[in-house]
Write a protein that holds these residues in place. Structure first.
Motif, mmCIF file in Angstrom:
data_model
loop_
_atom_site.group_PDB
_atom_site.id
_atom_site.type_symbol
_atom_site.label_atom_id
_atom_site.label_comp_id
_atom_site.label_asym_id
_atom_site.label_seq_id
_atom_site.Cartn_x
_atom_site.Cartn_y
_atom_site.Cartn_z
ATOM 1 N N SER A 1 0.830 -1.205 0.000
ATOM 2 C CA SER A 1 0.000 0.000 0.000
ATOM 3 C C SER A 1 0.862 1.251 0.000
ATOM 4 C CB SER A 1 -0.901 0.014 1.240
ATOM 5 O OG SER A 1 -1.510 1.282 1.406
ATOM 6 N N ARG B 1 -0.791 4.151 0.726
ATOM 7 C CA ARG B 1 -1.653 5.076 1.466
ATOM 8 C C ARG B 1 -1.751 4.645 2.924
ATOM 9 N NH1 ARG B 1 -0.671 8.708 -1.754
ATOM 10 N NH2 ARG B 1 -0.912 8.022 -3.907
ATOM 11 N N GLU C 1 -4.031 5.186 4.999
ATOM 12 C CA GLU C 1 -5.369 4.697 5.341
ATOM 13 C C GLU C 1 -5.673 3.320 4.776
ATOM 14 O OE1 GLU C 1 -5.874 7.338 1.630
ATOM 15 O OE2 GLU C 1 -4.645 7.289 3.462
ATOM 16 N N MET C 2 -4.891 2.871 3.785
ATOM 17 C CA MET C 2 -5.055 1.517 3.242
ATOM 18 C C MET C 2 -4.045 0.626 3.948
ATOM 19 S SD MET C 2 -5.594 2.384 -0.818
ATOM 20 C CE MET C 2 -7.040 3.310 -1.374
ATOM 21 N N ASP D 1 -6.423 -4.527 5.171
ATOM 22 C CA ASP D 1 -7.526 -3.913 4.430
ATOM 23 C C ASP D 1 -7.592 -4.495 3.017
ATOM 24 O OD1 ASP D 1 -7.709 -2.320 6.659
ATOM 25 O OD2 ASP D 1 -7.389 -0.419 5.602
ATOM 26 N N VAL E 1 -8.808 -3.467 -1.042
ATOM 27 C CA VAL E 1 -9.071 -2.338 -1.939
ATOM 28 C C VAL E 1 -9.704 -2.879 -3.220
ATOM 29 C CG1 VAL E 1 -8.091 -0.385 -3.196
ATOM 30 C CG2 VAL E 1 -7.055 -1.112 -1.023
ATOM 31 N N GLN F 1 -17.365 -5.166 -3.210
ATOM 32 C CA GLN F 1 -17.468 -4.260 -2.063
ATOM 33 C C GLN F 1 -18.541 -4.742 -1.088
ATOM 34 O OE1 GLN F 1 -18.453 -0.215 -3.057
ATOM 35 N NE2 GLN F 1 -18.413 0.484 -0.949
ATOM 36 N N ARG G 1 -12.539 -4.380 6.326
ATOM 37 C CA ARG G 1 -12.353 -2.955 6.029
ATOM 38 C C ARG G 1 -11.956 -2.844 4.562
ATOM 39 N NH1 ARG G 1 -9.969 2.189 8.815
ATOM 40 N NH2 ARG G 1 -8.544 2.889 7.201
ATOM 41 N N HIS H 1 -11.848 -0.472 0.825
ATOM 42 C CA HIS H 1 -11.789 0.844 0.188
ATOM 43 C C HIS H 1 -12.251 0.685 -1.252
ATOM 44 C CE1 HIS H 1 -9.225 2.244 3.567
ATOM 45 N NE2 HIS H 1 -8.779 1.004 3.506
ATOM 46 N N ARG H 2 -13.191 1.508 -1.671
ATOM 47 C CA ARG H 2 -13.698 1.423 -3.040
ATOM 48 C C ARG H 2 -12.926 2.391 -3.924
ATOM 49 N NH1 ARG H 2 -18.377 -0.270 -5.787
ATOM 50 N NH2 ARG H 2 -17.931 -0.007 -8.010
ATOM 51 N N GLY I 1 -9.166 2.596 -6.447
ATOM 52 C CA GLY I 1 -7.735 2.708 -6.197
ATOM 53 C C GLY I 1 -6.970 2.328 -7.441
ATOM 54 N N ASP J 1 -2.043 3.802 -5.606
ATOM 55 C CA ASP J 1 -2.547 3.495 -4.262
ATOM 56 C C ASP J 1 -2.014 2.177 -3.715
ATOM 57 O OD1 ASP J 1 -4.458 5.763 -3.916
ATOM 58 O OD2 ASP J 1 -5.336 4.884 -5.716
#
Length: 289
Positions: A90, A92, A94-95, A99, A101, A141, A150, A152-153, A155, A181
């Protein structure tokens, strides 16, 4: 048309549990042998086809994965909707590791792989401006959220050749200048070939690490990656189990046109096409040829 879900399993994901009447099946293709046999069965009334991308025992490096044979075989087996799961780093904060993506864009930095089914004697140009199918991404998703993952949509996935991980300079460039990302080694040319084969395709990146850009993590630690990968594989199996219920057994045409990607793509006139190449394209492009 009946839905047939294909699953391309990445590092750490070598089997799918719960398939009824499941068996390992060998498939021959004109592009050589696929990565492994295919595990085929039914889940909640929907046919599923699973392939471990690196082979059981992880025998293929990212560069040696037979991408064309894998996609051709998926098409031969009647797959309509293909989900790719792969381990990634990752870029990012937050990623975070653990997680998922749902990828919607790619930057292709690979160079040692065959990237098309077409070529001299039968030329085609498909659009990969939007290389993943929003309908399948919606399902991915929803399945992840239902599993409590968790997710993330959206990337951008930077596909590197490997097998080495990035240098620090490369990692910073991909993150800060190219605005990627996540980073992985296998979704290209897989996504391009899926589009040529008129397969709806979704990419689910399972984050294992922060690559080498992160000041608190330094270089990639393979031991930590493997630990996270094991947890991600368990999550992925739960996600996959929810897909038949979300997609259903009956399938309409793709509203985004993924299954019509070759409609205006083949440029070589019929009388000038190479017969041997056309024969090899029987599964991938049979609808048009």
């Amino acid at each position: 048309m009946q839905t047939v879900i294909g699953i391309m399993g990445g590092s750490g994901l070598y089997e799918i549990a719960g398939l009824e009447g499941a068996e390992w099946v060998s498939v021959d293709t004109p592009w050589g042998a696929p990565s492994d046999h295919f595990f085929i069965g039914t889940l909640n009334g929907v046919r599923m086809v699973f392939l471990p991308r690196h082979g059981r025992g992880h025998v293929h490096s990212p560069s040696s994965v037979p991408y064309r044979a894998n996609i051709d075989a998926m098409k031969r087996l009647g797959v309509t909707d293909l989900f790719s799961l792969s381990a990634t780093g990752s870029f990012r904060e937050e990623m975070a590791p653990g997680d998922f993506v749902v990828v919607d864009q790619f930057i292709d930095r690979t160079y040692a792989r065959e990237k098309s089914f077409f070529g001299p004697g039968c030329v085609a140009h498909v659009s990969v401006a939007h290389p993943t199918c929003p309908r399948l991404s919606d399902a991915a998703q929803a399945a992840a959220e239902a599993e409590g993952i968790r997710v993330h949509r959206g990337g951008t996935y930077l596909a590197m050749e490997g097998p080495q991980f990035s240098t620090l300079a490369e990692s910073k460039m991909y993150r800060e200048i190219w605005n990627a990302d996540v980073i992985g080694m296998t979704n290209m040319p897989e996504a391009k070939l899926a589009r040529e084969a008129e397969l709806c395709y979704a990419s689910i990146a399972m984050v294992t690490d922060y690559d080498s850009w992160h000041p608190d993590h330094g270089e990639v630690d393979v031991t930590k990656i493997i630990a996270t990968m094991t947890g991600n594989a368990d999550k992925a199996r739960g996600l996959v189990a929810r897909l038949p219920g979300l997609l259903g057994a009956d399938r309409a045409d793709c509203p985004h046109g993924c299954d019509k990607a070759l409609e205006f793509a083949i440029l070589t006139r019929a009388e000038h096409r190479d017969a041997d190449l056309v024969a090899k394209l029987d599964a991938v492009a049979g609808r048009m040829l």
